[in-house]
Design a protein around this motif. Structure first.
Motif, PDB file in Angstrom:
ATOM      1  N   LEU A 148      82.053 -39.457  23.768  1.00  0.00           N
ATOM      2  CA  LEU A 148      82.847 -38.701  22.809  1.00  0.00           C
ATOM      3  C   LEU A 148      82.396 -38.977  21.377  1.00  0.00           C
ATOM      4  CD1 LEU A 148      86.585 -38.745  23.975  1.00  0.00           C
ATOM      5  CD2 LEU A 148      85.237 -36.765  23.325  1.00  0.00           C
ATOM      6  N   LYS A 149      82.077 -40.240  21.091  1.00  0.00           N
ATOM      7  CA  LYS A 149      81.607 -40.589  19.752  1.00  0.00           C
ATOM      8  C   LYS A 149      80.296 -39.881  19.424  1.00  0.00           C
ATOM      9  CE  LYS A 149      83.674 -45.146  19.020  1.00  0.00           C
ATOM     10  NZ  LYS A 149      83.402 -46.599  18.847  1.00  0.00           N
ATOM     11  N   HIS A 185      80.518 -37.590  16.324  1.00  0.00           N
ATOM     12  CA  HIS A 185      79.825 -38.258  15.212  1.00  0.00           C
ATOM     13  C   HIS A 185      80.791 -38.890  14.209  1.00  0.00           C
ATOM     14  CE1 HIS A 185      76.146 -36.514  16.689  1.00  0.00           C
ATOM     15  NE2 HIS A 185      76.639 -35.299  16.575  1.00  0.00           N
ATOM     16  N   LEU A 186      82.107 -38.800  14.481  1.00  0.00           N
ATOM     17  CA  LEU A 186      83.112 -39.389  13.589  1.00  0.00           C
ATOM     18  C   LEU A 186      82.926 -38.916  12.147  1.00  0.00           C
ATOM     19  CD1 LEU A 186      83.239 -43.047  14.956  1.00  0.00           C
ATOM     20  CD2 LEU A 186      84.732 -41.147  15.519  1.00  0.00           C
ATOM     21  N   LEU A 187      82.701 -37.620  11.971  1.00  0.00           N
ATOM     22  CA  LEU A 187      82.407 -37.088  10.646  1.00  0.00           C
ATOM     23  C   LEU A 187      83.645 -37.018   9.764  1.00  0.00           C
ATOM     24  CD1 LEU A 187      79.957 -34.258  11.719  1.00  0.00           C
ATOM     25  CD2 LEU A 187      79.382 -36.400  10.609  1.00  0.00           C
ATOM     26  N   ASP A 188      84.738 -36.531  10.304  1.00  0.00           N
ATOM     27  CA  ASP A 188      85.950 -36.407   9.494  1.00  0.00           C
ATOM     28  C   ASP A 188      87.167 -36.924  10.242  1.00  0.00           C
ATOM     29  OD1 ASP A 188      85.952 -34.490  11.391  1.00  0.00           O
ATOM     30  OD2 ASP A 188      86.473 -32.814  10.087  1.00  0.00           O
ATOM     31  N   ALA A 189      86.990 -38.032  10.956  1.00  0.00           N
ATOM     32  CA  ALA A 189      88.098 -38.613  11.719  1.00  0.00           C
ATOM     33  C   ALA A 189      89.143 -39.188  10.781  1.00  0.00           C
ATOM     34  CB  ALA A 189      87.576 -39.711  12.649  1.00  0.00           C
ATOM     35  N   GLU A 190      90.418 -39.073  11.198  1.00  0.00           N
ATOM     36  CA  GLU A 190      91.486 -39.639  10.392  1.00  0.00           C
ATOM     37  C   GLU A 190      91.428 -41.159  10.443  1.00  0.00           C
ATOM     38  OE1 GLU A 190      95.227 -38.142  11.584  1.00  0.00           O
ATOM     39  OE2 GLU A 190      94.713 -36.043  11.205  1.00  0.00           O
ATOM     40  N   GLY A 191      91.675 -41.783   9.283  1.00  0.00           N
ATOM     41  CA  GLY A 191      91.641 -43.241   9.231  1.00  0.00           C
ATOM     42  C   GLY A 191      90.260 -43.814   9.002  1.00  0.00           C
ATOM     43  N   LEU A 241      88.295 -20.430  12.317  1.00  0.00           N
ATOM     44  CA  LEU A 241      88.032 -21.752  11.731  1.00  0.00           C
ATOM     45  C   LEU A 241      89.200 -22.707  11.981  1.00  0.00           C
ATOM     46  CD1 LEU A 241      86.447 -20.690   8.322  1.00  0.00           C
ATOM     47  CD2 LEU A 241      85.266 -21.750  10.245  1.00  0.00           C
ATOM     48  N   LYS A 242      90.418 -22.179  11.883  1.00  0.00           N
ATOM     49  CA  LYS A 242      91.604 -23.006  12.136  1.00  0.00           C
ATOM     50  C   LYS A 242      91.645 -23.466  13.585  1.00  0.00           C
ATOM     51  CE  LYS A 242      96.618 -22.990  11.562  1.00  0.00           C
ATOM     52  NZ  LYS A 242      97.803 -22.166  11.175  1.00  0.00           N
ATOM     53  N   LYS A 243      91.274 -22.560  14.498  1.00  0.00           N
ATOM     54  CA  LYS A 243      91.252 -22.907  15.916  1.00  0.00           C
ATOM     55  C   LYS A 243      90.219 -23.997  16.199  1.00  0.00           C
ATOM     56  CE  LYS A 243      90.646 -20.865  20.512  1.00  0.00           C
ATOM     57  NZ  LYS A 243      90.332 -19.630  21.266  1.00  0.00           N
ATOM     58  N   GLN A 284      90.799 -27.819  17.663  1.00  0.00           N
ATOM     59  CA  GLN A 284      90.066 -28.363  18.807  1.00  0.00           C
ATOM     60  C   GLN A 284      89.402 -29.689  18.452  1.00  0.00           C
ATOM     61  OE1 GLN A 284      87.358 -25.251  19.953  1.00  0.00           O
ATOM     62  NE2 GLN A 284      88.933 -24.047  21.012  1.00  0.00           N
ATOM     63  N   ARG A 285      88.834 -29.748  17.243  1.00  0.00           N
ATOM     64  CA  ARG A 285      88.207 -30.993  16.815  1.00  0.00           C
ATOM     65  C   ARG A 285      89.236 -32.105  16.670  1.00  0.00           C
ATOM     66  NH1 ARG A 285      85.549 -28.931  13.057  1.00  0.00           N
ATOM     67  NH2 ARG A 285      86.858 -29.413  11.268  1.00  0.00           N
ATOM     68  N   LYS A 286      90.436 -31.774  16.144  1.00  0.00           N
ATOM     69  CA  LYS A 286      91.502 -32.766  16.017  1.00  0.00           C
ATOM     70  C   LYS A 286      91.943 -33.274  17.391  1.00  0.00           C
ATOM     71  CE  LYS A 286      96.122 -33.457  14.079  1.00  0.00           C
ATOM     72  NZ  LYS A 286      96.675 -34.015  15.311  1.00  0.00           N
ATOM     73  N   ASN A 287      92.034 -32.361  18.371  1.00  0.00           N
ATOM     74  CA  ASN A 287      92.417 -32.764  19.730  1.00  0.00           C
ATOM     75  C   ASN A 287      91.390 -33.726  20.321  1.00  0.00           C
ATOM     76  OD1 ASN A 287      94.631 -31.092  19.529  1.00  0.00           O
ATOM     77  ND2 ASN A 287      93.686 -29.383  20.622  1.00  0.00           N
ATOM     78  N   GLN A 288      90.112 -33.484  20.026  1.00  0.00           N
ATOM     79  CA  GLN A 288      89.061 -34.374  20.518  1.00  0.00           C
ATOM     80  C   GLN A 288      89.181 -35.763  19.896  1.00  0.00           C
ATOM     81  OE1 GLN A 288      88.047 -32.884  23.326  1.00  0.00           O
ATOM     82  NE2 GLN A 288      85.909 -33.297  22.867  1.00  0.00           N
ATOM     83  N   TYR A 289      89.509 -35.816  18.615  1.00  0.00           N
ATOM     84  CA  TYR A 289      89.696 -37.110  17.955  1.00  0.00           C
ATOM     85  C   TYR A 289      90.917 -37.837  18.507  1.00  0.00           C
ATOM     86  CZ  TYR A 289      86.091 -36.341  14.419  1.00  0.00           C
ATOM     87  OH  TYR A 289      84.896 -36.157  13.786  1.00  0.00           O
ATOM     88  N   ASP A 290      91.989 -37.083  18.804  1.00  0.00           N
ATOM     89  CA  ASP A 290      93.181 -37.703  19.402  1.00  0.00           C
ATOM     90  C   ASP A 290      92.851 -38.271  20.783  1.00  0.00           C
ATOM     91  OD1 ASP A 290      94.636 -37.007  17.193  1.00  0.00           O
ATOM     92  OD2 ASP A 290      95.485 -35.188  18.066  1.00  0.00           O
TER      93      ASP A 290
END
Length: 211
Positions: A77-78, A82-88, A146-148, A152-158
């Motif tokens: 997953l990483k 690429h952890l480009l805009d991950a929260e935290g 773009l919002k969708k 999807q990217r946020k779900n992947q980070y979660d």
């Protein structure tokens, strides 16, 4: 010897008279009397119900196998995100060095990076003006699409965060199972640190030379 004992009794009497009746110290609740001897109560180890269930039903090899499989999924997953805009995530810093104060006041980051102002805030996919003029725009451009994609990217980070927490929990369970197996050894040992939900108990074993 008589006077020594009398002085000790007077000192104890004075200490009892001077004692504050409302005084509290932790040994009042941590100590108990057993056969006329004060014994310090040992704090109970902290274990979550999930950890107890795993430690009772599963072997350490199984837990370790599942942990390794989870670690491989995390690495995959990483590599995809690429952890480009991950929260935290600590923001990357880009430092520009200038010679004079005038250059600092007139500095324009978009001009310096040779891109349009709308793309300055991006940490990835930031093409130059020359690239934008030569290449045709690819990918999604509509706000809804773009919002969708962002969701999807946020779900992947979660999902990545959940897998990391699961892998850490399995590592703790494997350590606790191994510690319980080590305690079966008849070697004299002393508990140095009690067990917590985030780590196993730590024991210091008496060194014995192996024949």
């Amino acid at each position: 010897d008589y006077h020594k004992k009398q002085n000790a009794l007077r000192a104890l009497q004075k200490k009892a008279l001077d004692k504050n009746p409302d005084e509290f110290y932790f040994k009042m609740i941590r100590a108990e009397l057993q056969d006329g001897v004060h014994v310090i109560k040992q704090p109970k180890d902290e274990v979550t119900p999930e950890q107890v269930k795993l430690m009772r039903t599963q072997d350490i090899k199984y837990v370790e196998m599942k942990r390794v499989a989870e670690a491989k999924k995390i690495e995959r997953l990483k590599s995809e995100l690429h952890l480009l805009d991950a929260e935290g995530k600590n923001p990357n810093k880009h430092v520009f060095f200038l010679d004079t104060k005038k250059q600092v006041q007139e500095f324009d980051i978009a001009t310096h990076l040779d891109t349009v102002p709308e793309l300055v805030g991006r940490v990835y996919n930031r093409p130059t003006i020359a690239t934008l003029q030569k290449e045709t725009l690819k990918g999604a451009t509509e706000p809804a699409h773009l919002k969708k994609l962002a969701q999807q990217r946020k779900n992947q980070y979660d999902l990545l965060k959940q897998r990391i927490e699961r892998e850490k929990a399995m590592f703790v369970v494997a350590q606790k199972i191994q510690t319980r197996k080590d305690l079966l050894d008849k070697t004299h040992k002393v508990k140095v640190k009690k067990e917590t939900t985030n780590g196993p108990a730590i024991y210091k074993f008496k060194f014995q030379r192996k024949r």
